[in-house]
Design an enzyme around this catalytic site. Structure first.
Site: not given
Length: 264
Positions: A45-46, A84, A181
């Site tokens: 979804d980046s 995602d 992350e």
């Protein structure tokens, strides 16, 4: 080269072989990454930030991810393809099933969702129904407004223990892969050693089983905020495929991530 599966990644972990992952959003880049030997490709979804120009990932829809998953699928033959689940597309177990179905039918081999213990029932149900799950903890970008920005997580003892507990619980629920992350390297190492499933790090030090970066950061074409944990490989190589090979080689020999890409 044989096709990468979840079993392949498990074997890599058991053998101590580091593996690589990159985001991809179209067939052409995906084909290049695949042919150079990137093991995992993520339709992240980046794309909301690097393709659509949003400030965060929240506006991305299931339709967006499904479209780009279909594009990437057409370009690859070897890499494991993860998609995602976008923001608020898995708020309930039923919604999770619907979203995961759409993305698996679009060509994903696995779905990724962000969050901790509240996801356990969804992870269990997905696994029971034959959908491989990658969990994502630590800094979860869909919760950026809760965190007050893109900040390192798990620096104090209580939060570090919480993240470790989440990792163990997600594995027990059936997750076959974990992304961590922006957490301290020592915590990432502890999680990687505590889990039997492969762990992929981003901004989490060099002791995870694999490393993932956003392709735009690897190629030095990101605009705006550039994460400390990223590295522009195109700058040092001058050619896209060479940049990808350099990323793969540096992960394999342990030189990436270096201290300058790592949080303590």
């Amino acid at each position: 080269m044989s096709k990468v599966t979840t079993s392949t990644l498990m074997k890599f972990k058991q053998e101590g072989k580091k593996f690589t992952a990159l985001t991809a959003y179209d067939a052409s880049f995906a084909a290049a990454f695949d042919s150079e030997g990137v093991d995992v490709l993520l339709v992240g979804d980046s794309l909301g930030m690097v393709l659509q120009g949003h400030e965060d990932t929240l506006p991305v829809t299931v339709q967006d991810i499904a479209y780009h998953t279909r594009c990437v699928r057409r370009g690859i033959s070897r890499a494991l393809l993860i998609a995602d689940l976008p923001f608020m597309s898995y708020a309930t177990v039923e919604q999770t099933m619907t979203t995961a179905t759409a993305l698996m039918q679009a060509g994903a081999n696995m779905v990724k969702l962000e969050g901790g213990e509240w996801l356990l029932e969804s992870v269990k149900k997905l696994t029971e129904r034959g959908v491989p799950v990658c969990a994502h903890i630590g800094l979860t970008p869909q919760s950026v407004h809760v965190f007050g920005g893109f900040k390192v997580q798990g620096r104090d003892a209580d939060n570090a223990q919480r993240i470790l507990n989440e990792a163990k619980a997600l594995e027990a629920a059936g997750a076959q892969l974990l992304v961590i992350e922006c957490i301290p390297a020592s915590l990432a190492k502890a999680i990687t050693e505590a889990l039997s499933i492969p762990v992929i790090g981003i901004g989490a030090g060099k002791d995870t089983d694999g490393q993932i970066l956003v392709m735009h950061d690897v190629l030095g074409i990101s605009s705006g905020y550039i994460p400390r944990f990223s590295k522009n490989y195109l700058k040092q190589t001058g050619e896209i495929r060479a940049a990808v090979r350099a990323f793969i080689d540096e992960v394999a020999d342990g030189s990436f991530p270096g201290p300058e890409h790592t949080f303590n």
